[in-house]
Design a protein around this motif. Structure first.
Motif, PDB file in Angstrom:
ATOM      1  N   UNK A 140      48.284  47.766  75.511  1.00  0.00           N
ATOM      2  CA  UNK A 140      46.855  48.017  75.640  1.00  0.00           C
ATOM      3  C   UNK A 140      46.005  46.952  74.953  1.00  0.00           C
ATOM      4  N   UNK A 141      46.629  46.018  74.231  1.00  0.00           N
ATOM      5  CA  UNK A 141      45.877  45.014  73.476  1.00  0.00           C
ATOM      6  C   UNK A 141      45.089  44.095  74.416  1.00  0.00           C
ATOM      7  N   UNK A 142      45.765  43.557  75.406  1.00  0.00           N
ATOM      8  CA  UNK A 142      45.096  42.668  76.361  1.00  0.00           C
ATOM      9  C   UNK A 142      45.958  42.543  77.611  1.00  0.00           C
ATOM     10  N   UNK A 143      45.385  41.981  78.659  1.00  0.00           N
ATOM     11  CA  UNK A 143      46.086  41.846  79.927  1.00  0.00           C
ATOM     12  C   UNK A 143      47.276  40.903  79.812  1.00  0.00           C
ATOM     13  N   UNK A 144      47.130  39.862  78.992  1.00  0.00           N
ATOM     14  CA  UNK A 144      48.226  38.899  78.820  1.00  0.00           C
ATOM     15  C   UNK A 144      49.455  39.564  78.218  1.00  0.00           C
ATOM     16  N   UNK A 145      49.245  40.370  77.189  1.00  0.00           N
ATOM     17  CA  UNK A 145      50.371  41.064  76.564  1.00  0.00           C
ATOM     18  C   UNK A 145      50.970  42.085  77.513  1.00  0.00           C
ATOM     19  N   UNK A 146      50.125  42.760  78.254  1.00  0.00           N
ATOM     20  CA  UNK A 146      50.625  43.761  79.207  1.00  0.00           C
ATOM     21  C   UNK A 146      51.528  43.112  80.253  1.00  0.00           C
ATOM     22  N   UNK A 147      51.091  41.993  80.811  1.00  0.00           N
ATOM     23  CA  UNK A 147      51.908  41.291  81.808  1.00  0.00           C
ATOM     24  C   UNK A 147      53.204  40.787  81.201  1.00  0.00           C
ATOM     25  N   UNK A 148      53.119  40.288  79.973  1.00  0.00           N
ATOM     26  CA  UNK A 148      54.320  39.765  79.310  1.00  0.00           C
ATOM     27  C   UNK A 148      55.329  40.878  79.061  1.00  0.00           C
ATOM     28  N   UNK A 149      54.861  42.017  78.571  1.00  0.00           N
ATOM     29  CA  UNK A 149      55.759  43.131  78.247  1.00  0.00           C
ATOM     30  C   UNK A 149      56.379  43.727  79.499  1.00  0.00           C
ATOM     31  N   UNK A 150      55.657  43.698  80.622  1.00  0.00           N
ATOM     32  CA  UNK A 150      56.173  44.273  81.863  1.00  0.00           C
ATOM     33  C   UNK A 150      57.017  43.295  82.668  1.00  0.00           C
ATOM     34  N   UNK A 151      57.231  42.100  82.144  1.00  0.00           N
ATOM     35  CA  UNK A 151      58.022  41.095  82.862  1.00  0.00           C
ATOM     36  C   UNK A 151      59.516  41.384  82.725  1.00  0.00           C
ATOM     37  N   UNK A 152      60.279  40.895  83.692  1.00  0.00           N
ATOM     38  CA  UNK A 152      61.731  41.043  83.663  1.00  0.00           C
ATOM     39  C   UNK A 152      62.311  40.292  82.469  1.00  0.00           C
ATOM     40  N   UNK A 153      61.727  39.143  82.150  1.00  0.00           N
ATOM     41  CA  UNK A 153      62.222  38.357  81.013  1.00  0.00           C
ATOM     42  C   UNK A 153      62.131  39.160  79.719  1.00  0.00           C
ATOM     43  N   UNK A 154      60.973  39.781  79.484  1.00  0.00           N
ATOM     44  CA  UNK A 154      60.797  40.544  78.248  1.00  0.00           C
ATOM     45  C   UNK A 154      61.752  41.739  78.200  1.00  0.00           C
ATOM     46  N   UNK A 155      61.896  42.405  79.324  1.00  0.00           N
ATOM     47  CA  UNK A 155      62.792  43.565  79.369  1.00  0.00           C
ATOM     48  C   UNK A 155      64.217  43.173  78.999  1.00  0.00           C
ATOM     49  N   UNK A 156      64.696  42.097  79.587  1.00  0.00           N
ATOM     50  CA  UNK A 156      66.073  41.677  79.317  1.00  0.00           C
ATOM     51  C   UNK A 156      66.232  41.150  77.891  1.00  0.00           C
ATOM     52  N   UNK A 205      70.030  47.075  89.009  1.00  0.00           N
ATOM     53  CA  UNK A 205      71.170  46.511  88.286  1.00  0.00           C
ATOM     54  C   UNK A 205      70.961  46.491  86.769  1.00  0.00           C
ATOM     55  N   UNK A 206      69.692  46.578  86.339  1.00  0.00           N
ATOM     56  CA  UNK A 206      69.402  46.606  84.901  1.00  0.00           C
ATOM     57  C   UNK A 206      69.241  48.022  84.364  1.00  0.00           C
ATOM     58  N   UNK A 207      69.505  49.035  85.206  1.00  0.00           N
ATOM     59  CA  UNK A 207      69.376  50.420  84.771  1.00  0.00           C
ATOM     60  C   UNK A 207      67.961  50.948  84.796  1.00  0.00           C
ATOM     61  N   UNK A 208      67.034  50.280  85.507  1.00  0.00           N
ATOM     62  CA  UNK A 208      65.654  50.731  85.615  1.00  0.00           C
ATOM     63  C   UNK A 208      65.543  51.732  86.762  1.00  0.00           C
ATOM     64  N   UNK A 261      65.354  51.189  77.860  1.00  0.00           N
ATOM     65  CA  UNK A 261      64.123  50.508  78.233  1.00  0.00           C
ATOM     66  C   UNK A 261      63.186  51.516  78.888  1.00  0.00           C
ATOM     67  N   UNK A 262      61.888  51.343  78.711  1.00  0.00           N
ATOM     68  CA  UNK A 262      60.906  52.234  79.326  1.00  0.00           C
ATOM     69  C   UNK A 262      60.370  51.599  80.602  1.00  0.00           C
ATOM     70  N   UNK A 263      59.981  52.409  81.526  1.00  0.00           N
ATOM     71  CA  UNK A 263      59.363  51.939  82.758  1.00  0.00           C
ATOM     72  C   UNK A 263      58.468  53.062  83.267  1.00  0.00           C
ATOM     73  N   UNK A 264      57.378  52.710  83.930  1.00  0.00           N
ATOM     74  CA  UNK A 264      56.475  53.731  84.453  1.00  0.00           C
ATOM     75  C   UNK A 264      57.202  54.623  85.446  1.00  0.00           C
ATOM     76  N   UNK A 265      56.771  55.850  85.535  1.00  0.00           N
ATOM     77  CA  UNK A 265      57.393  56.843  86.407  1.00  0.00           C
ATOM     78  C   UNK A 265      57.206  56.459  87.875  1.00  0.00           C
TER      79      UNK A 265
END
Length: 422
Positions: free
Chosen positions: A31-47, A148-151, A391-395
């Motif tokens: 919720x801090x900013x759009x940049x952080x939101x996109x980064x956290x929701x990326x496949x790179x960050x998840x892995x 394949x990543x369990x999402x 890992x968390x992911x939206x419903x």
């Protein structure tokens, strides 16, 4: 140029720091900013997060109906300060009941009304309408489809309309209603099982498949087995998987349980044999021919006075070296590390993040093993397991269906007319 490089280094450092935090904290930083939101929701960050936390356990619970028997929380992956059940919607308000779970999602059911599927920690819920058919259905289970990543990519709610055994006792037909998160509609499905049974115990869900087992009443008539069906396949047949000790013409001084661990179905058995105490664990696997079979993982001698009074309750969902046994004589839970061959009695004072509902455990075991058929043929102890993923992911939600939070869900239920509650 130097400014650009320092900015890139700064962003990389932020990502590295965020990935080391618990998921509960990370969800707030989105919720801090759009940049952080996109980064956290990326496949790179998840892995990156999963790789950094691969040796950290997640939170999980064992449940029986509305009651939580055992809970392990406060784990590094999620960083929860409370038990998992405390995040469930108030089961008193609107008479909501915990019905099933799969891959971190739970199915809450309300008698004669809609069901709800959601992530209780993230407080994301979907209202599942009543099946539009002129017959009564009961909740059978919840299955999920994973990448394949369990999402979680999607889920299905399965309800049972009827169970019809053939008169010649050769097979059974299951008439089901299935709701899909990908379409948002209910469909009818008939499953044919080449096995006779008249009743079912609570199913287990794993990788889109429901594993059904007989009750003690049916075990008296024939050997034990699992009936399995993948709800993301086109088949209308149930697979029959005989339990590894399905021949009951042997020593009956045993207790047994079914559970899951590290993505596999596990079968546990305690057996008293010629003055010896054995603990055996099998894993359901696929052999080179593509058939399902049981692989023995452990067969060890345990230093207990009498293993006949120790009941397998579960295995650790992320560590198949750890088995949990309940002592019927002493009414306590024992954690068994099979690799190290160490045994520890668990209690409220042993670990701040481990909660054991002593009275509920005692009542459950007393009720489970009270009948003569249970003593004669061995109950398959199979508790509902709610495990938060790593890992968390939206419903996942169907097209044109809005997501609601826990407060909105409870408000909707409490606003329903009194006659619908009854």
């Amino acid at each position: 140029m130097e400014t650009s490089n320092s900015t890139n280094v700064s962003e990389a450092m932020v990502i590295e720091i965020l990935a080391r935090l618990p998921l509960r904290s990370i969800s707030r930083f989105k919720l801090v900013c759009k940049t952080w939101k996109l980064a956290i929701e990326s496949v790179y960050f998840r892995r990156l997060f999963v790789s950094l936390h691969q040796n950290s356990s997640s939170s999980w619970s064992l449940l029986c109906g509305k009651k939580e028997l055992i809970n392990l929380h406060g784990c590094e992956t999620w960083g929860l300060p409370k038990s998992l059940a405390s995040y469930f919607p108030n089961t008193v308000t609107g008479n909501l009941c915990y019905a099933a779970s799969s891959s971190g999602l739970v199915l809450m059911h309300r008698s004669n009304e809609a069901s709800y599927v959601g992530n209780p920690v993230l407080q994301q819920w979907l209202r599942i309408p009543v099946p539009p058919y002129p017959y009564v259905t009961i909740v059978l289970g919840l299955v999920t489809r994973l990448d394949e990543d369990g999402i979680v990519l999607g889920f299905k709610v399965v309800k049972l309309a009827s169970l019809v055994p053939r008169r010649d006792e050769s097979s059974t037909c299951l008439c089901l209603c299935v709701y899909s998160s990908e379409t948002g509609i209910w469909t009818c499905k008939r499953l044919h099982c080449p096995r006779y049974f008249t009743s079912l115990s609570s199913p287990m869900s794993l990788n889109g498949t429901l594993y059904l087992s007989q009750t003690s009443f049916d075990l008296a008539a024939q050997p034990g087995a699992l009936m399995a069906h993948d709800f993301y396949s086109e088949s209308d047949l149930c697979r029959v998987i005989l339990l590894p000790d399905h021949n009951l013409n042997h020593n009956r001084d045993f207790k047994r349980g079914l559970t899951t661990s590290r993505g596999s179905v596990m079968y546990i058995k305690t057996l008293a044999q010629q003055g010896d105490n054995l603990l055996k664990v099998w894993r359901l696997m696929i052999n080179d021919s593509g058939d399902e079979c049981w692989q023995i993982l452990w067969e060890i001698h345990v230093p207990f006075d009498d293993i006949r009074y120790y009941v397998p309750m579960a295995m650790h969902p992320f560590d198949d070296n750890i088995v949990y046994l309940w002592s019927q004589e002493n009414n306590y839970l024992v954690s068994c590390n099979l690799r190290r061959q160490t045994y520890k009695i668990l209690g409220d004072d042993d670990h701040q993040d481990c909660y054991i509902n002593q009275s509920i455990c005692e009542k459950y075991m007393d009720r489970t093993f009270r009948s003569s058929s249970a003593r004669e043929y061995g109950v398959l102890v199979k508790l509902l397991q709610f495990v938060l993923p790593q890992w968390m992911e939206s419903l996942p939600r169907p097209p044109q269906v809005d997501m609601i939070d826990t407060t909105s869900m409870l408000f909707h239920i409490s606003s329903l007319p009194r006659k619908e509650e009854e």
